[in-house]
Design a protein around this motif. Structure first.
Motif, short mmCIF file in Angstrom:
data_model
loop_
_atom_site.label_atom_id
_atom_site.label_comp_id
_atom_site.label_asym_id
_atom_site.label_seq_id
_atom_site.Cartn_x
_atom_site.Cartn_y
_atom_site.Cartn_z
N PHE A 120 -10.31 -4.01 -1.13
CA PHE A 120 -10.36 -3.24 -2.32
C PHE A 120 -10.23 -4.05 -3.47
O PHE A 120 -10.39 -5.21 -3.33
CB PHE A 120 -9.16 -2.56 -2.36
N SER A 173 -6.75 -8.73 1.41
CA SER A 173 -6.85 -7.59 2.52
C SER A 173 -6.44 -8.01 3.86
O SER A 173 -6.09 -9.35 4.11
CB SER A 173 -8.03 -6.72 2.37
N LYS A 214 -7.55 -2.35 4.21
CA LYS A 214 -8.98 -2.23 3.83
C LYS A 214 -9.37 -3.15 2.54
O LYS A 214 -8.47 -3.23 1.70
CB LYS A 214 -9.67 -0.87 3.74
N LYS A 253 -13.40 3.88 -4.79
CA LYS A 253 -13.38 4.55 -5.89
C LYS A 253 -13.06 3.69 -7.09
O LYS A 253 -12.08 2.81 -7.13
CB LYS A 253 -12.63 5.76 -5.72
N HIS A 282 -8.31 1.61 -5.28
CA HIS A 282 -8.29 2.53 -4.16
C HIS A 282 -8.94 1.61 -2.97
O HIS A 282 -9.86 0.81 -3.09
CB HIS A 282 -9.18 3.71 -4.60
N THR A 283 -8.35 2.01 -1.86
CA THR A 283 -8.95 1.44 -0.62
C THR A 283 -10.40 2.01 -0.05
O THR A 283 -11.12 1.51 0.76
CB THR A 283 -8.21 1.53 0.44
N ASP A 284 -10.56 3.27 -0.72
CA ASP A 284 -11.85 3.91 -0.30
C ASP A 284 -13.09 3.55 -1.31
O ASP A 284 -14.15 4.07 -1.06
CB ASP A 284 -11.82 5.34 -0.26
N GLY A 321 -0.59 4.96 0.69
CA GLY A 321 -1.77 6.03 0.98
C GLY A 321 -3.00 5.24 0.84
O GLY A 321 -3.21 4.30 1.30
N ASP A 322 -3.92 5.68 -0.09
CA ASP A 322 -5.29 4.77 -0.39
C ASP A 322 -4.96 4.10 -1.68
O ASP A 322 -6.06 3.53 -2.08
CB ASP A 322 -6.33 5.90 -0.48
N VAL A 323 -3.80 3.91 -2.15
CA VAL A 323 -3.71 3.06 -3.24
C VAL A 323 -3.10 1.71 -2.61
O VAL A 323 -2.28 1.56 -1.88
CB VAL A 323 -2.61 3.53 -4.26
N ALA A 324 -3.65 0.57 -3.18
CA ALA A 324 -3.34 -0.89 -2.64
C ALA A 324 -2.99 -1.65 -3.91
O ALA A 324 -3.85 -1.64 -4.81
CB ALA A 324 -4.37 -1.50 -1.78
N THR A 331 0.94 -1.23 0.17
CA THR A 331 -0.02 -0.02 -0.10
C THR A 331 0.65 1.48 0.03
O THR A 331 2.01 1.18 0.47
CB THR A 331 -0.97 0.16 1.17
#
Length: 297
Positions: free
Chosen positions: A231, A224, A229, A259, A255-257, A190-193, A188
């Protein structure tokens, strides 16, 4: 001796500088009148000049004969027998006595170095690829740096049931080509996995077949857990497929969010490319290490 009526006179010699010339008078003349006889003087001077020329010519000829004789004597003395000599060249050995370059040049048996071992050979078949293998050996440490970017290492997984670690069309591709093992690891930033999956086959041909048969729907299952998270379970993600030796390796990045990945998500594309490149390097390094050990042994 007396000339005319004069008293005793010393004889004049033209070659003696101290002698004096007597006065020349006619035999029946009277006493001398002290007038020089210019005709007699001219005749005497001409006689002296002629005599000198004869002496010089004769002396030069004698000197030339003497020099020529000396040279001839020197040549005869140097050669002993009187025959001309070749000087230093006469002291060289005959042609047969001079060693030739071909006669003295050393000869060596032709040799050839063995061809270097190809590292790829050691990761192209299960028969040669005997080094220990695990997710932590292929992806060691807690993080890695690629192109100046640091990625943190997350969870790992290892299974002999390759289809369970894949989704959509990939499970069938792996099974049809004889996949024996699937290892996965997630990184990972940031929010990139990114999850990297390495499928193991017995031969290079099987791995190449899996790569060739995979399509856009052949996707590795994301991994994960351990603080990472979930993804790429429903969102659009980016995936890659490749192979080297008896290994096929896959990536899925998102993205782990939750998106979707778009073409503008350059950080996702870069992360997926970096991890695919790292997987390739690790597999190749595995082959290089075994080739080096074989060469030393």
């Amino acid at each position: 001796m007396s000339f005319g009526q004069g008293g005793p006179q010393s004889q004049w010699d033209p070659w003696k500088p101290q002698s004096q010339q007597p006065s020349q008078q006619p035999w029946n003349s009277g006493p001398a009148d002290n007038t020089p006889d210019w005709a007699a003087l001219a005749e005497a001077s001409e006689a002296r000049a002629k005599r000198r020329r004869l002496l010089f010519v004769g002396g030069g000829a004698l000197a030339t004969v003497a020099i020529a004789g000396a040279v001839a004597v020197a040549v005869v003395s140097a050669n002993g027998s009187g025959q001309a000599s070749d000087g230093p060249s006469s002291q060289l050995p005959a042609t047969a006595d001079i060693p030739s370059a071909s006669a003295t040049a050393p000869s060596f048996a032709p040799t050839s170095a063995p061809p270097p071992l190809d590292p790829k050979d050691f990761v192209s078949s299960a028969e040669k690829d005997k080094a220990p293998l695990s997710p932590d050996l292929l992806f060691p440490g807690t993080q890695l740096t690629m192109s100046g970017t640091v990625y943190k290492k997350g969870p790992t997984a290892d299974t002999r049931t390759c289809g369970s670690a894949a989704q959509k069309t990939l499970p069938k591709v792996l099974t049809d080509n004889g996949c024996t093992r699937m290892m996965r690891v997630t990184y990972t930033r940031g929010d990139v996995a990114v999850t990297v999956g390495v499928a193991v086959f017995d031969t290079e041909a099987q791995a190449a077949g899996a790569k060739r048969q995979a399509d856009k729907k052949s996707i590795i299952r994301s991994l994960s857990g351990g603080g990472v998270k979930s993804f790429c379970t429903g969102a659009v993600c980016r995936s890659t497929t490749n192979s080297y030796g008896r290994y096929a390796y896959f990536t899925v990045a998102g993205h782990t969010d939750g998106k979707d990945v778009t073409e503008k998500a350059t950080e996702v594309f870069k992360a997926g490319d970096d991890l695919a490149e790292f997987a390739f390097r690790q597999i190749r390094q595995r082959g290089e290490a075994q080739a080096s050990a074989a060469a030393e042994g």
